[in-house]
Design a protein around this motif. Structure first.
Motif, mmCIF file in Angstrom:
data_model
loop_
_atom_site.group_PDB
_atom_site.id
_atom_site.type_symbol
_atom_site.label_atom_id
_atom_site.label_comp_id
_atom_site.label_asym_id
_atom_site.label_seq_id
_atom_site.Cartn_x
_atom_site.Cartn_y
_atom_site.Cartn_z
ATOM 1 N N MET A 121 34.610 9.406 1.615
ATOM 2 C CA MET A 121 33.278 9.880 1.228
ATOM 3 C C MET A 121 33.388 10.994 0.192
ATOM 4 S SD MET A 121 31.513 9.864 5.025
ATOM 5 C CE MET A 121 30.073 10.833 4.547
ATOM 6 N N TYR A 122 34.304 11.922 0.411
ATOM 7 C CA TYR A 122 34.490 13.016 -0.557
ATOM 8 C C TYR A 122 35.123 12.502 -1.845
ATOM 9 C CZ TYR A 122 33.063 16.644 2.716
ATOM 10 O OH TYR A 122 32.320 17.440 3.557
ATOM 11 N N ARG A 123 36.055 11.579 -1.718
ATOM 12 C CA ARG A 123 36.711 11.029 -2.903
ATOM 13 C C ARG A 123 35.689 10.382 -3.833
ATOM 14 N NH1 ARG A 123 40.161 8.133 -0.131
ATOM 15 N NH2 ARG A 123 41.386 9.979 0.390
ATOM 16 N N GLU A 124 34.700 9.718 -3.250
ATOM 17 C CA GLU A 124 33.697 9.018 -4.055
ATOM 18 C C GLU A 124 32.776 9.955 -4.822
ATOM 19 O OE1 GLU A 124 31.759 6.480 -1.250
ATOM 20 O OE2 GLU A 124 33.396 5.003 -1.213
ATOM 21 N N VAL A 125 32.712 11.220 -4.392
ATOM 22 C CA VAL A 125 31.894 12.186 -5.139
ATOM 23 C C VAL A 125 32.774 13.169 -5.916
ATOM 24 C CG1 VAL A 125 29.896 11.994 -3.617
ATOM 25 C CG2 VAL A 125 31.687 13.688 -3.100
ATOM 26 N N GLY A 126 34.060 12.829 -6.044
ATOM 27 C CA GLY A 126 34.943 13.579 -6.924
ATOM 28 C C GLY A 126 35.663 14.753 -6.320
ATOM 29 N N LEU A 127 35.728 14.833 -4.986
ATOM 30 C CA LEU A 127 36.414 15.950 -4.334
ATOM 31 C C LEU A 127 37.498 15.409 -3.412
ATOM 32 C CD1 LEU A 127 36.479 19.058 -3.906
ATOM 33 C CD2 LEU A 127 34.938 18.703 -1.961
ATOM 34 N N GLU A 128 38.733 15.865 -3.608
ATOM 35 C CA GLU A 128 39.841 15.463 -2.745
ATOM 36 C C GLU A 128 39.884 16.378 -1.520
ATOM 37 O OE1 GLU A 128 42.055 13.000 -2.617
ATOM 38 O OE2 GLU A 128 41.053 12.018 -4.318
ATOM 39 N N VAL A 129 39.649 15.828 -0.365
ATOM 40 C CA VAL A 129 39.667 16.580 0.894
ATOM 41 C C VAL A 129 40.613 15.877 1.861
ATOM 42 C CG1 VAL A 129 38.318 17.325 2.894
ATOM 43 C CG2 VAL A 129 37.315 17.450 0.606
#
Length: 422
Positions: A121-129
């Motif tokens: 979910m975070y990857r899809e909005v450009g944040l690596e978590v």
């Protein structure tokens, strides 16, 4: 209650624990598929050892092992590989608890399904978590959790006896905000989680077992608390609360579903958080570990559980509202980033939840915080936290009468009492 995965705890050096009896299936052949997964050039195992991963007094709920293997590669060279593995205690209380809530099935679901979904979910909005260690699967029927050993990458626990300072506390709150935000967005978009991830031990089928366990725990707590400074003002309220706690928790577990809810970690305290630092001591990464008891409900659960159990004495009440504000700022940031479709909870409403569900604060203070602040102790029985045996009673008396715990408790009792938490 449970501790977690790594042995790099920095409190006073504990006495070496008696090695647990290893399950018979823990042998090199059971792990060859995993060796090949992490090392494609794997040829064969040269050496294999399973050793206790935690010092005495650092784990009460499961057996934690570090698996060290020396493997030979196809080119003839050797490589050292290590994993962390959690297995079950052989105690009657643990077996009873497993019948009501299978912690291994639950934690496997978190590692196999929930964490990858949240991270995507975070990857899809450009944040690596990244929320925690990589997990691995074995072809065995016995209960286990097998994880990447984080220590070679520099991850370690902070000192639970001293508590977390401002920066480490904020790092955990940021990670919790990421976790909570993803969980709320996921439910908004896809609907509820599986039942085993929603209720934990707060369910009707666990009522009698939990009442029996906690009544014994709180009876000893109140007996020890009679000697605490200023106790006369709220001793009566503590005694009254003891007799209604389980019923009140079960009632609130239903009521909270009408408020803002998240998937709580459920056991977020100092030993269940790993930190990675750079050469200058600055925090690079924060991982959560030990996902045995997640529960879908009020975020007040995780906030009280973490802030009361694991922060420094000097911060615990004085900075509580600041920490709530910091968490809320991060929560709003991540909810917006993930395009949360519902109304975002306000800071005022979050504080209202913390007052409304203040029993989580009292339960944390009189439960897990006592174990967090107890000096490492040799040869603690696995079920000592809840057992009514002589050893279990002795252990609880140690927890509640220790000077460190008493100091924290004498500060927290009036603070919680004045917030209506009883």
């Amino acid at each position: 209650m449970s501790n977690q995965e790594q042995s790099d705890h920095q409190s006073q050096a504990p006495v070496a624990p008696t090695p647990p009896q290893l399950p018979s299936w823990i042998e090199p052949s059971a792990f060859e598929t995993v060796f090949r997964e992490v090392c494609p050039e794997f040829k064969q195992v040269k050496d294999f050892k399973a050793i206790p991963a935690l010092g005495a007094g650092e784990n009460y709920a499961t057996v934690m092992l570090r698996l060290n293997a020396e493997v030979e590669l196809k080119d003839g060279s050797s490589k050292n590989i290590s994993f962390m593995m959690k297995t079950a205690h052989d105690s009657e209380i643990f077996r009873q608890m497993m019948q009501i809530h299978d912690v291994f099935v639950t934690e496997s679901e978190i590692y196999r399904e929930v964490i990858p979904e949240f991270e995507q979910m975070y990857r899809e909005v450009g944040l690596e978590v990244t929320f925690g260690a990589k997990s691995y699967s074995l072809d065995v029927q016995s209960p286990y959790i097998l994880l990447e050993d984080l220590s070679p990458r520099g991850f370690k626990n902070e000192n639970r006896l001293e508590g977390l300072d401002m920066e480490h506390t904020k790092a955990v709150l940021n990670k919790l905000a990421q976790w909570h935000a993803a969980s709320a967005v996921r439910v908004s978009n896809k609907g509820p989680y599986k039942p085993e991830l929603c209720m934990g031990f707060l369910k009707e089928s666990a009522r009698e077992m939990m009442r029996s366990m906690f009544e014994g725990l709180w009876s000893i707590f109140i007996e020890c608390a009679k000697s605490y400074e200023g106790i006369d003002e709220y001793l009566g309220a503590m005694i009254a609360a003891k007799d209604k706690f389980m019923e009140e928790f079960l009632r609130l577990a239903e009521e909270e579903k009408r408020d803002f809810c998240v998937l709580n970690h459920g056991d977020c305290w100092a030993n269940n958080v790993m930190f990675q630092h750079d050469a200058f001591g600055k925090i690079k990464e924060t991982y959560l570990v030990d996902f045995q008891t997640p529960r879908y409900g009020t975020p007040a659960q995780d906030l009280y559980y973490f802030l009361i159990s694991s922060t420094k004495y000097e911060l615990k009440t004085k900075q509580f509202d600041y920490f709530v504000k910091y968490y809320h700022d991060r929560l709003v940031e991540y909810l917006k980033l993930l395009n949360y479709s519902k109304k975002i909870i306000s800071l005022k409403d979050l504080h209202i939840l913390l007052y409304k569900y203040g029993m989580w604060g009292y339960a944390t203070m009189s439960g897990v915080m006592a174990a967090v602040l107890l000096d490492p102790t040799e040869d603690i029985p696995a079920d000592s936290f809840f057992a009514e045996s002589d050893a279990g009673i002795k252990f609880k008396m140690q927890m509640y009468s220790g000077s460190r715990y008493r100091k924290h408790c004498e500060m927290l009792l009036p603070w919680l009492y004045n917030r209506g938490a009883f």
